[in-house]
Design a protein around this motif. Sequence first.
Motif, PDB file in Angstrom:
ATOM      1  N   SER A  99       0.813  -1.218   0.000  1.00  0.00           N
ATOM      2  CA  SER A  99       0.000   0.000   0.000  1.00  0.00           C
ATOM      3  C   SER A  99       0.843   1.263   0.000  1.00  0.00           C
ATOM      4  CB  SER A  99      -0.965   0.022   1.190  1.00  0.00           C
ATOM      5  OG  SER A  99      -1.830  -1.067   1.161  1.00  0.00           O
ATOM      6  N   LEU A 100       1.914   1.256  -0.793  1.00  0.00           N
ATOM      7  CA  LEU A 100       2.763   2.446  -0.908  1.00  0.00           C
ATOM      8  C   LEU A 100       1.935   3.670  -1.255  1.00  0.00           C
ATOM      9  CD1 LEU A 100       5.480   3.965  -1.222  1.00  0.00           C
ATOM     10  CD2 LEU A 100       5.563   3.094  -3.574  1.00  0.00           C
ATOM     11  N   ASP A 101       1.001   3.517  -2.175  1.00  0.00           N
ATOM     12  CA  ASP A 101       0.198   4.651  -2.641  1.00  0.00           C
ATOM     13  C   ASP A 101      -0.978   4.975  -1.730  1.00  0.00           C
ATOM     14  OD1 ASP A 101      -0.954   2.241  -3.359  1.00  0.00           O
ATOM     15  OD2 ASP A 101      -1.679   2.940  -5.298  1.00  0.00           O
ATOM     16  N   GLU A 102      -1.142   4.226  -0.651  1.00  0.00           N
ATOM     17  CA  GLU A 102      -2.204   4.508   0.313  1.00  0.00           C
ATOM     18  C   GLU A 102      -1.618   4.601   1.723  1.00  0.00           C
ATOM     19  OE1 GLU A 102      -5.294   1.613  -0.204  1.00  0.00           O
ATOM     20  OE2 GLU A 102      -5.733   2.257  -2.245  1.00  0.00           O
ATOM     21  N   THR A 103      -1.445   3.464   2.390  1.00  0.00           N
ATOM     22  CA  THR A 103      -1.022   3.456   3.796  1.00  0.00           C
ATOM     23  C   THR A 103       0.329   4.131   4.011  1.00  0.00           C
ATOM     24  OG1 THR A 103      -2.324   1.486   4.278  1.00  0.00           O
ATOM     25  CG2 THR A 103      -0.488   1.972   5.769  1.00  0.00           C
ATOM     26  N   ILE A 104       1.318   3.772   3.230  1.00  0.00           N
ATOM     27  CA  ILE A 104       2.661   4.316   3.461  1.00  0.00           C
ATOM     28  C   ILE A 104       2.692   5.812   3.185  1.00  0.00           C
ATOM     29  CG2 ILE A 104       5.063   4.237   2.654  1.00  0.00           C
ATOM     30  CD1 ILE A 104       4.652   1.154   2.411  1.00  0.00           C
ATOM     31  N   LEU A 105       2.116   6.230   2.078  1.00  0.00           N
ATOM     32  CA  LEU A 105       2.065   7.658   1.754  1.00  0.00           C
ATOM     33  C   LEU A 105       1.292   8.439   2.818  1.00  0.00           C
ATOM     34  CD1 LEU A 105       2.449  10.126  -0.092  1.00  0.00           C
ATOM     35  CD2 LEU A 105       0.438   9.350  -1.389  1.00  0.00           C
ATOM     36  N   ALA A 106       0.095   7.989   3.151  1.00  0.00           N
ATOM     37  CA  ALA A 106      -0.750   8.712   4.111  1.00  0.00           C
ATOM     38  C   ALA A 106      -0.113   8.758   5.500  1.00  0.00           C
ATOM     39  CB  ALA A 106      -2.136   8.068   4.176  1.00  0.00           C
ATOM     40  N   THR A 107       0.507   7.658   5.923  1.00  0.00           N
ATOM     41  CA  THR A 107       1.143   7.613   7.241  1.00  0.00           C
ATOM     42  C   THR A 107       2.354   8.544   7.289  1.00  0.00           C
ATOM     43  OG1 THR A 107       0.349   5.373   7.620  1.00  0.00           O
ATOM     44  CG2 THR A 107       2.223   6.089   8.952  1.00  0.00           C
ATOM     45  N   ALA A 108       3.161   8.547   6.230  1.00  0.00           N
ATOM     46  CA  ALA A 108       4.326   9.438   6.187  1.00  0.00           C
ATOM     47  C   ALA A 108       3.900  10.905   6.228  1.00  0.00           C
ATOM     48  CB  ALA A 108       5.165   9.157   4.945  1.00  0.00           C
ATOM     49  N   VAL A 109       2.845  11.250   5.494  1.00  0.00           N
ATOM     50  CA  VAL A 109       2.349  12.636   5.489  1.00  0.00           C
ATOM     51  C   VAL A 109       1.821  13.007   6.876  1.00  0.00           C
ATOM     52  CG1 VAL A 109       0.588  14.198   4.551  1.00  0.00           C
ATOM     53  CG2 VAL A 109       1.872  12.695   3.020  1.00  0.00           C
ATOM     54  N   ASP A 110       0.969  12.159   7.456  1.00  0.00           N
ATOM     55  CA  ASP A 110       0.431  12.445   8.793  1.00  0.00           C
ATOM     56  C   ASP A 110       1.541  12.529   9.833  1.00  0.00           C
ATOM     57  OD1 ASP A 110      -2.181  12.653   7.979  1.00  0.00           O
ATOM     58  OD2 ASP A 110      -2.820  10.726   8.810  1.00  0.00           O
ATOM     59  N   GLY A 111       2.506  11.632   9.758  1.00  0.00           N
ATOM     60  CA  GLY A 111       3.626  11.653  10.692  1.00  0.00           C
ATOM     61  C   GLY A 111       4.467  12.911  10.540  1.00  0.00           C
ATOM     62  N   PHE A 112       4.701  13.321   9.319  1.00  0.00           N
ATOM     63  CA  PHE A 112       5.457  14.546   9.036  1.00  0.00           C
ATOM     64  C   PHE A 112       4.818  15.747   9.736  1.00  0.00           C
ATOM     65  CE2 PHE A 112       6.043  18.351   6.409  1.00  0.00           C
ATOM     66  CZ  PHE A 112       7.425  18.412   6.310  1.00  0.00           C
ATOM     67  N   HIS A 113       3.503  15.814   9.691  1.00  0.00           N
ATOM     68  CA  HIS A 113       2.792  16.935  10.310  1.00  0.00           C
ATOM     69  C   HIS A 113       2.770  16.851  11.835  1.00  0.00           C
ATOM     70  CE1 HIS A 113       1.658  18.813   6.594  1.00  0.00           C
ATOM     71  NE2 HIS A 113       1.268  17.640   6.133  1.00  0.00           N
ATOM     72  N   ARG A 114       3.225  15.735  12.376  1.00  0.00           N
ATOM     73  CA  ARG A 114       3.341  15.569  13.827  1.00  0.00           C
ATOM     74  C   ARG A 114       4.808  15.569  14.268  1.00  0.00           C
ATOM     75  NH1 ARG A 114      -1.281  12.779  12.271  1.00  0.00           N
ATOM     76  NH2 ARG A 114      -2.983  12.727  13.767  1.00  0.00           N
ATOM     77  N   SER A 115       5.693  15.922  13.350  1.00  0.00           N
ATOM     78  CA  SER A 115       7.143  15.944  13.596  1.00  0.00           C
ATOM     79  C   SER A 115       7.720  14.571  13.910  1.00  0.00           C
ATOM     80  CB  SER A 115       7.500  16.936  14.711  1.00  0.00           C
ATOM     81  OG  SER A 115       7.114  18.234  14.347  1.00  0.00           O
ATOM     82  N   HIS A 116       7.111  13.523  13.380  1.00  0.00           N
ATOM     83  CA  HIS A 116       7.657  12.179  13.504  1.00  0.00           C
ATOM     84  C   HIS A 116       8.511  11.917  12.269  1.00  0.00           C
ATOM     85  CE1 HIS A 116       3.906  11.057  16.079  1.00  0.00           C
ATOM     86  NE2 HIS A 116       4.765  11.807  16.742  1.00  0.00           N
ATOM     87  N   ARG A 117       9.630  11.253  12.460  1.00  0.00           N
ATOM     88  CA  ARG A 117      10.553  10.983  11.353  1.00  0.00           C
ATOM     89  C   ARG A 117      10.280   9.596  10.778  1.00  0.00           C
ATOM     90  NH1 ARG A 117      16.272  11.343  13.563  1.00  0.00           N
ATOM     91  NH2 ARG A 117      15.261  10.387  15.335  1.00  0.00           N
ATOM     92  N   TYR A 118      10.105   9.550   9.476  1.00  0.00           N
ATOM     93  CA  TYR A 118       9.892   8.290   8.768  1.00  0.00           C
ATOM     94  C   TYR A 118      10.962   8.111   7.703  1.00  0.00           C
ATOM     95  CZ  TYR A 118       5.407   7.377  10.933  1.00  0.00           C
ATOM     96  OH  TYR A 118       4.413   7.108  11.844  1.00  0.00           O
ATOM     97  N   GLU A 119      11.327   6.865   7.503  1.00  0.00           N
ATOM     98  CA  GLU A 119      12.210   6.466   6.416  1.00  0.00           C
ATOM     99  C   GLU A 119      11.462   5.399   5.635  1.00  0.00           C
ATOM    100  OE1 GLU A 119      15.891   5.163   8.200  1.00  0.00           O
ATOM    101  OE2 GLU A 119      15.957   6.930   9.486  1.00  0.00           O
ATOM    102  N   VAL A 120      11.514   5.473   4.318  1.00  0.00           N
ATOM    103  CA  VAL A 120      10.839   4.499   3.466  1.00  0.00           C
ATOM    104  C   VAL A 120      11.900   3.707   2.715  1.00  0.00           C
ATOM    105  CG1 VAL A 120       9.276   4.203   1.496  1.00  0.00           C
ATOM    106  CG2 VAL A 120       8.772   5.920   3.246  1.00  0.00           C
ATOM    107  N   VAL A 121      11.786   2.399   2.751  1.00  0.00           N
ATOM    108  CA  VAL A 121      12.741   1.508   2.091  1.00  0.00           C
ATOM    109  C   VAL A 121      12.171   1.181   0.711  1.00  0.00           C
ATOM    110  CG1 VAL A 121      14.048  -0.631   2.264  1.00  0.00           C
ATOM    111  CG2 VAL A 121      13.380   0.597   4.353  1.00  0.00           C
TER     112      VAL A 121
END
Length: 187
Positions: free
Chosen positions: A119-141
């Motif tokens: 779900s790169l185009d759904e779950t991973i994208l949406a979670t990274a965006v939401d996390g970014f707005h909460r100042s959480h750091r994400y890395e995608v492999v």
Amino acid sequence: MPVSIHDDPPILVCADLQVEYLTPGRRHVILDGDAATARCMELLTLWRGNLWPVMHLKRIAQAAWFNPASRLTDWIAEAKPRPGEMTFEHPLPSAYSSSRFVDYMSNIRNVRCVLAGFSLDETILATAVDGFHRSHRYEVVTDAVACRQPGTGDAAAYKRAVVNVVGNFATIHSSAEQIRTSGAVAV
């Protein structure tokens, strides 16, 4: 961002590693799912071997195409969560649609998560965006993520485009880079 020996180990977040996405004929089938699953298993082996935190996300949407009572929503056997690994069910694309996930993420320090799975185009994208707005750091492999076949066009080009968008909100790595840099935070 350089990894410091003083950082907590990152949390491996396995997104939607469910049978649904590997079943031929299903609407959300992922054609390169076997390759992404193999990379996810390499990362899971590293994290489990070092006793680092692992989190599993499971999509439980109520849409007509996604029946949560079906066996298709089960975990892929090799990636099934083990005792002690966190699991979160999320009804919308973002993991932040789970109140338990939001509570957990807001109560840990030095939040740094490595995203892999489907779900790169759904779950991973949406979670990274939401996390970014909460100042959480994400890395995608990049070679440990996959997305459904687009309705038209080239699947590889579609994946590259989605990865480029995710790159605005998360750091992008290959599994080889992730495994190499993960040795620097061994506990």
